[in-house]
Design a protein around this motif. Sequence first.
Motif, PDB file in Angstrom:
ATOM      1  N   LEU A  32       0.819  -1.205   0.000  1.00 40.87           N
ATOM      2  CA  LEU A  32       0.000   0.000   0.000  1.00 40.87           C
ATOM      3  C   LEU A  32       0.857   1.260   0.000  1.00 40.87           C
ATOM      4  O   LEU A  32       0.556   2.233  -0.713  1.00 40.87           O
ATOM      5  N   TRP A  33       1.919   1.266   0.787  1.00 41.72           N
ATOM      6  CA  TRP A  33       2.835   2.416   0.779  1.00 41.72           C
ATOM      7  C   TRP A  33       3.477   2.587  -0.599  1.00 41.72           C
ATOM      8  O   TRP A  33       3.579   3.707  -1.118  1.00 41.72           O
ATOM      9  N   CYS A  37       3.116   5.856  -3.111  1.00 44.30           N
ATOM     10  CA  CYS A  37       4.280   6.595  -3.616  1.00 44.30           C
ATOM     11  C   CYS A  37       4.261   6.674  -5.140  1.00 44.30           C
ATOM     12  O   CYS A  37       4.505   7.740  -5.726  1.00 44.30           O
ATOM     13  N   GLU A  38       3.955   5.560  -5.776  1.00 36.05           N
ATOM     14  CA  GLU A  38       3.945   5.530  -7.241  1.00 36.05           C
ATOM     15  C   GLU A  38       2.923   6.506  -7.806  1.00 36.05           C
ATOM     16  O   GLU A  38       3.197   7.223  -8.785  1.00 36.05           O
ATOM     17  N   ARG A  39       1.749   6.577  -7.193  1.00 33.89           N
ATOM     18  CA  ARG A  39       0.717   7.484  -7.693  1.00 33.89           C
ATOM     19  C   ARG A  39       1.095   8.954  -7.539  1.00 33.89           C
ATOM     20  O   ARG A  39       0.580   9.806  -8.262  1.00 33.89           O
ATOM     21  N   ARG A  40       2.010   9.248  -6.615  1.00 36.89           N
ATOM     22  CA  ARG A  40       2.373  10.637  -6.339  1.00 36.89           C
ATOM     23  C   ARG A  40       3.756  11.008  -6.846  1.00 36.89           C
ATOM     24  O   ARG A  40       4.254  12.101  -6.550  1.00 36.89           O
ATOM     25  N   GLY A  41       4.382  10.122  -7.586  1.00 30.46           N
ATOM     26  CA  GLY A  41       5.704  10.423  -8.127  1.00 30.46           C
ATOM     27  C   GLY A  41       6.782  10.491  -7.069  1.00 30.46           C
ATOM     28  O   GLY A  41       7.772  11.224  -7.211  1.00 30.46           O
ATOM     29  N   VAL A  42       6.614   9.725  -5.995  1.00 32.40           N
ATOM     30  CA  VAL A  42       7.579   9.689  -4.897  1.00 32.40           C
ATOM     31  C   VAL A  42       8.414   8.419  -5.016  1.00 32.40           C
ATOM     32  O   VAL A  42       7.879   7.334  -5.264  1.00 32.40           O
ATOM     33  N   GLU A  43       9.726   8.547  -4.837  1.00 32.94           N
ATOM     34  CA  GLU A  43      10.590   7.363  -4.865  1.00 32.94           C
ATOM     35  C   GLU A  43      10.385   6.569  -3.579  1.00 32.94           C
ATOM     36  O   GLU A  43      10.522   7.095  -2.475  1.00 32.94           O
ATOM     37  N   TYR A  44      10.054   5.314  -3.729  1.00 34.10           N
ATOM     38  CA  TYR A  44       9.768   4.433  -2.594  1.00 34.10           C
ATOM     39  C   TYR A  44      11.009   3.618  -2.273  1.00 34.10           C
ATOM     40  O   TYR A  44      11.467   2.820  -3.092  1.00 34.10           O
ATOM     41  N   VAL A  45      11.559   3.814  -1.071  1.00 31.00           N
ATOM     42  CA  VAL A  45      12.770   3.104  -0.650  1.00 31.00           C
ATOM     43  C   VAL A  45      12.415   2.211   0.534  1.00 31.00           C
ATOM     44  O   VAL A  45      12.161   2.692   1.642  1.00 31.00           O
ATOM     45  N   GLU A  46      12.373   0.925   0.286  1.00 29.42           N
ATOM     46  CA  GLU A  46      12.022  -0.055   1.312  1.00 29.42           C
ATOM     47  C   GLU A  46      13.290  -0.501   2.020  1.00 29.42           C
ATOM     48  O   GLU A  46      14.193  -1.057   1.400  1.00 29.42           O
TER      49      GLU A  46
END
Length: 294
Positions: A32-33, A37-46
Amino acid sequence: MAARTNGRRPAKQAKPRFFLITHASQEAGNRLWGAACERRGVEYVEVIAEELDYGELEGAVASHDMAYRAAATIPAIRLEQWLITQGAKSYYPKPERVFFNCVNSTLLFQSKGLPTVPTVYDLVHDREILLHYVESLGGFPVVVKVMGSYQGQGVVRMDTLPALYALVDFVLFAGLHAYLMAYVPHARYRVVVLDGAALAATRHVAPAADFRAAVDEGQPVSRLPRRIRDLAFRATEIMQTRLAGVDVLADTRSDALYVSAANFPFVFAPTQAISGVDIAGKALDYLLHKRRRG
């Protein structure tokens, strides 16, 4: 697509980054996180804290980055603290709040005047003391709640002294910590609070063959009773966070309400699925707004 950090410096990007400190068992929440992030153009770093090399990451965190800790391990807590001291935005009103973890929120709520279920905060082997505890809680049945569990796991109803003695012996032998609580038949309200507003809410009742409302899948609540909402707001404020999953118990025998927990971090995927509210997305929007404010 998640950018998993295993001791390697993530590539620097101009767009905002969101560090999720997590582990594999949080797969639903991670997904979900990542989607938010993808929908808002944010780089997701797990980030898996136990696999991270701080030396490689040092200097890679910018003051406009964002962070949320889903994992409850000590390495995860320390990584959250490190990221926030580097300037990453979080759900704490003040950055230094990350260094103070409450280990007894129920007692804290009680000290601030919030209603809580009568509770003894630790167990002992002594039979006479245990009997006194039971009497002080109004007699049987009582509930033993093993700390560190969630969704009803480790919550056991005790109806007799022999059964209580046996369970306490096991809990102490295993090196666990547990509360002894009065038994309150209840419906449980889970309220997700974000920045002073009730973002989503669900109601849970105990199944016929169980006494734990926490095991019920729950139903969405479209109109949250004001008393429950106000308790959820106050509990979140006391915990000094802008985001929390608050549990309020409504006694089915009376109109009494009890604050059970105000969790941060918390497992929000079931509440998002039941309520239909994009909790991850709205929570990320809060951090993006906080980032823009500087």
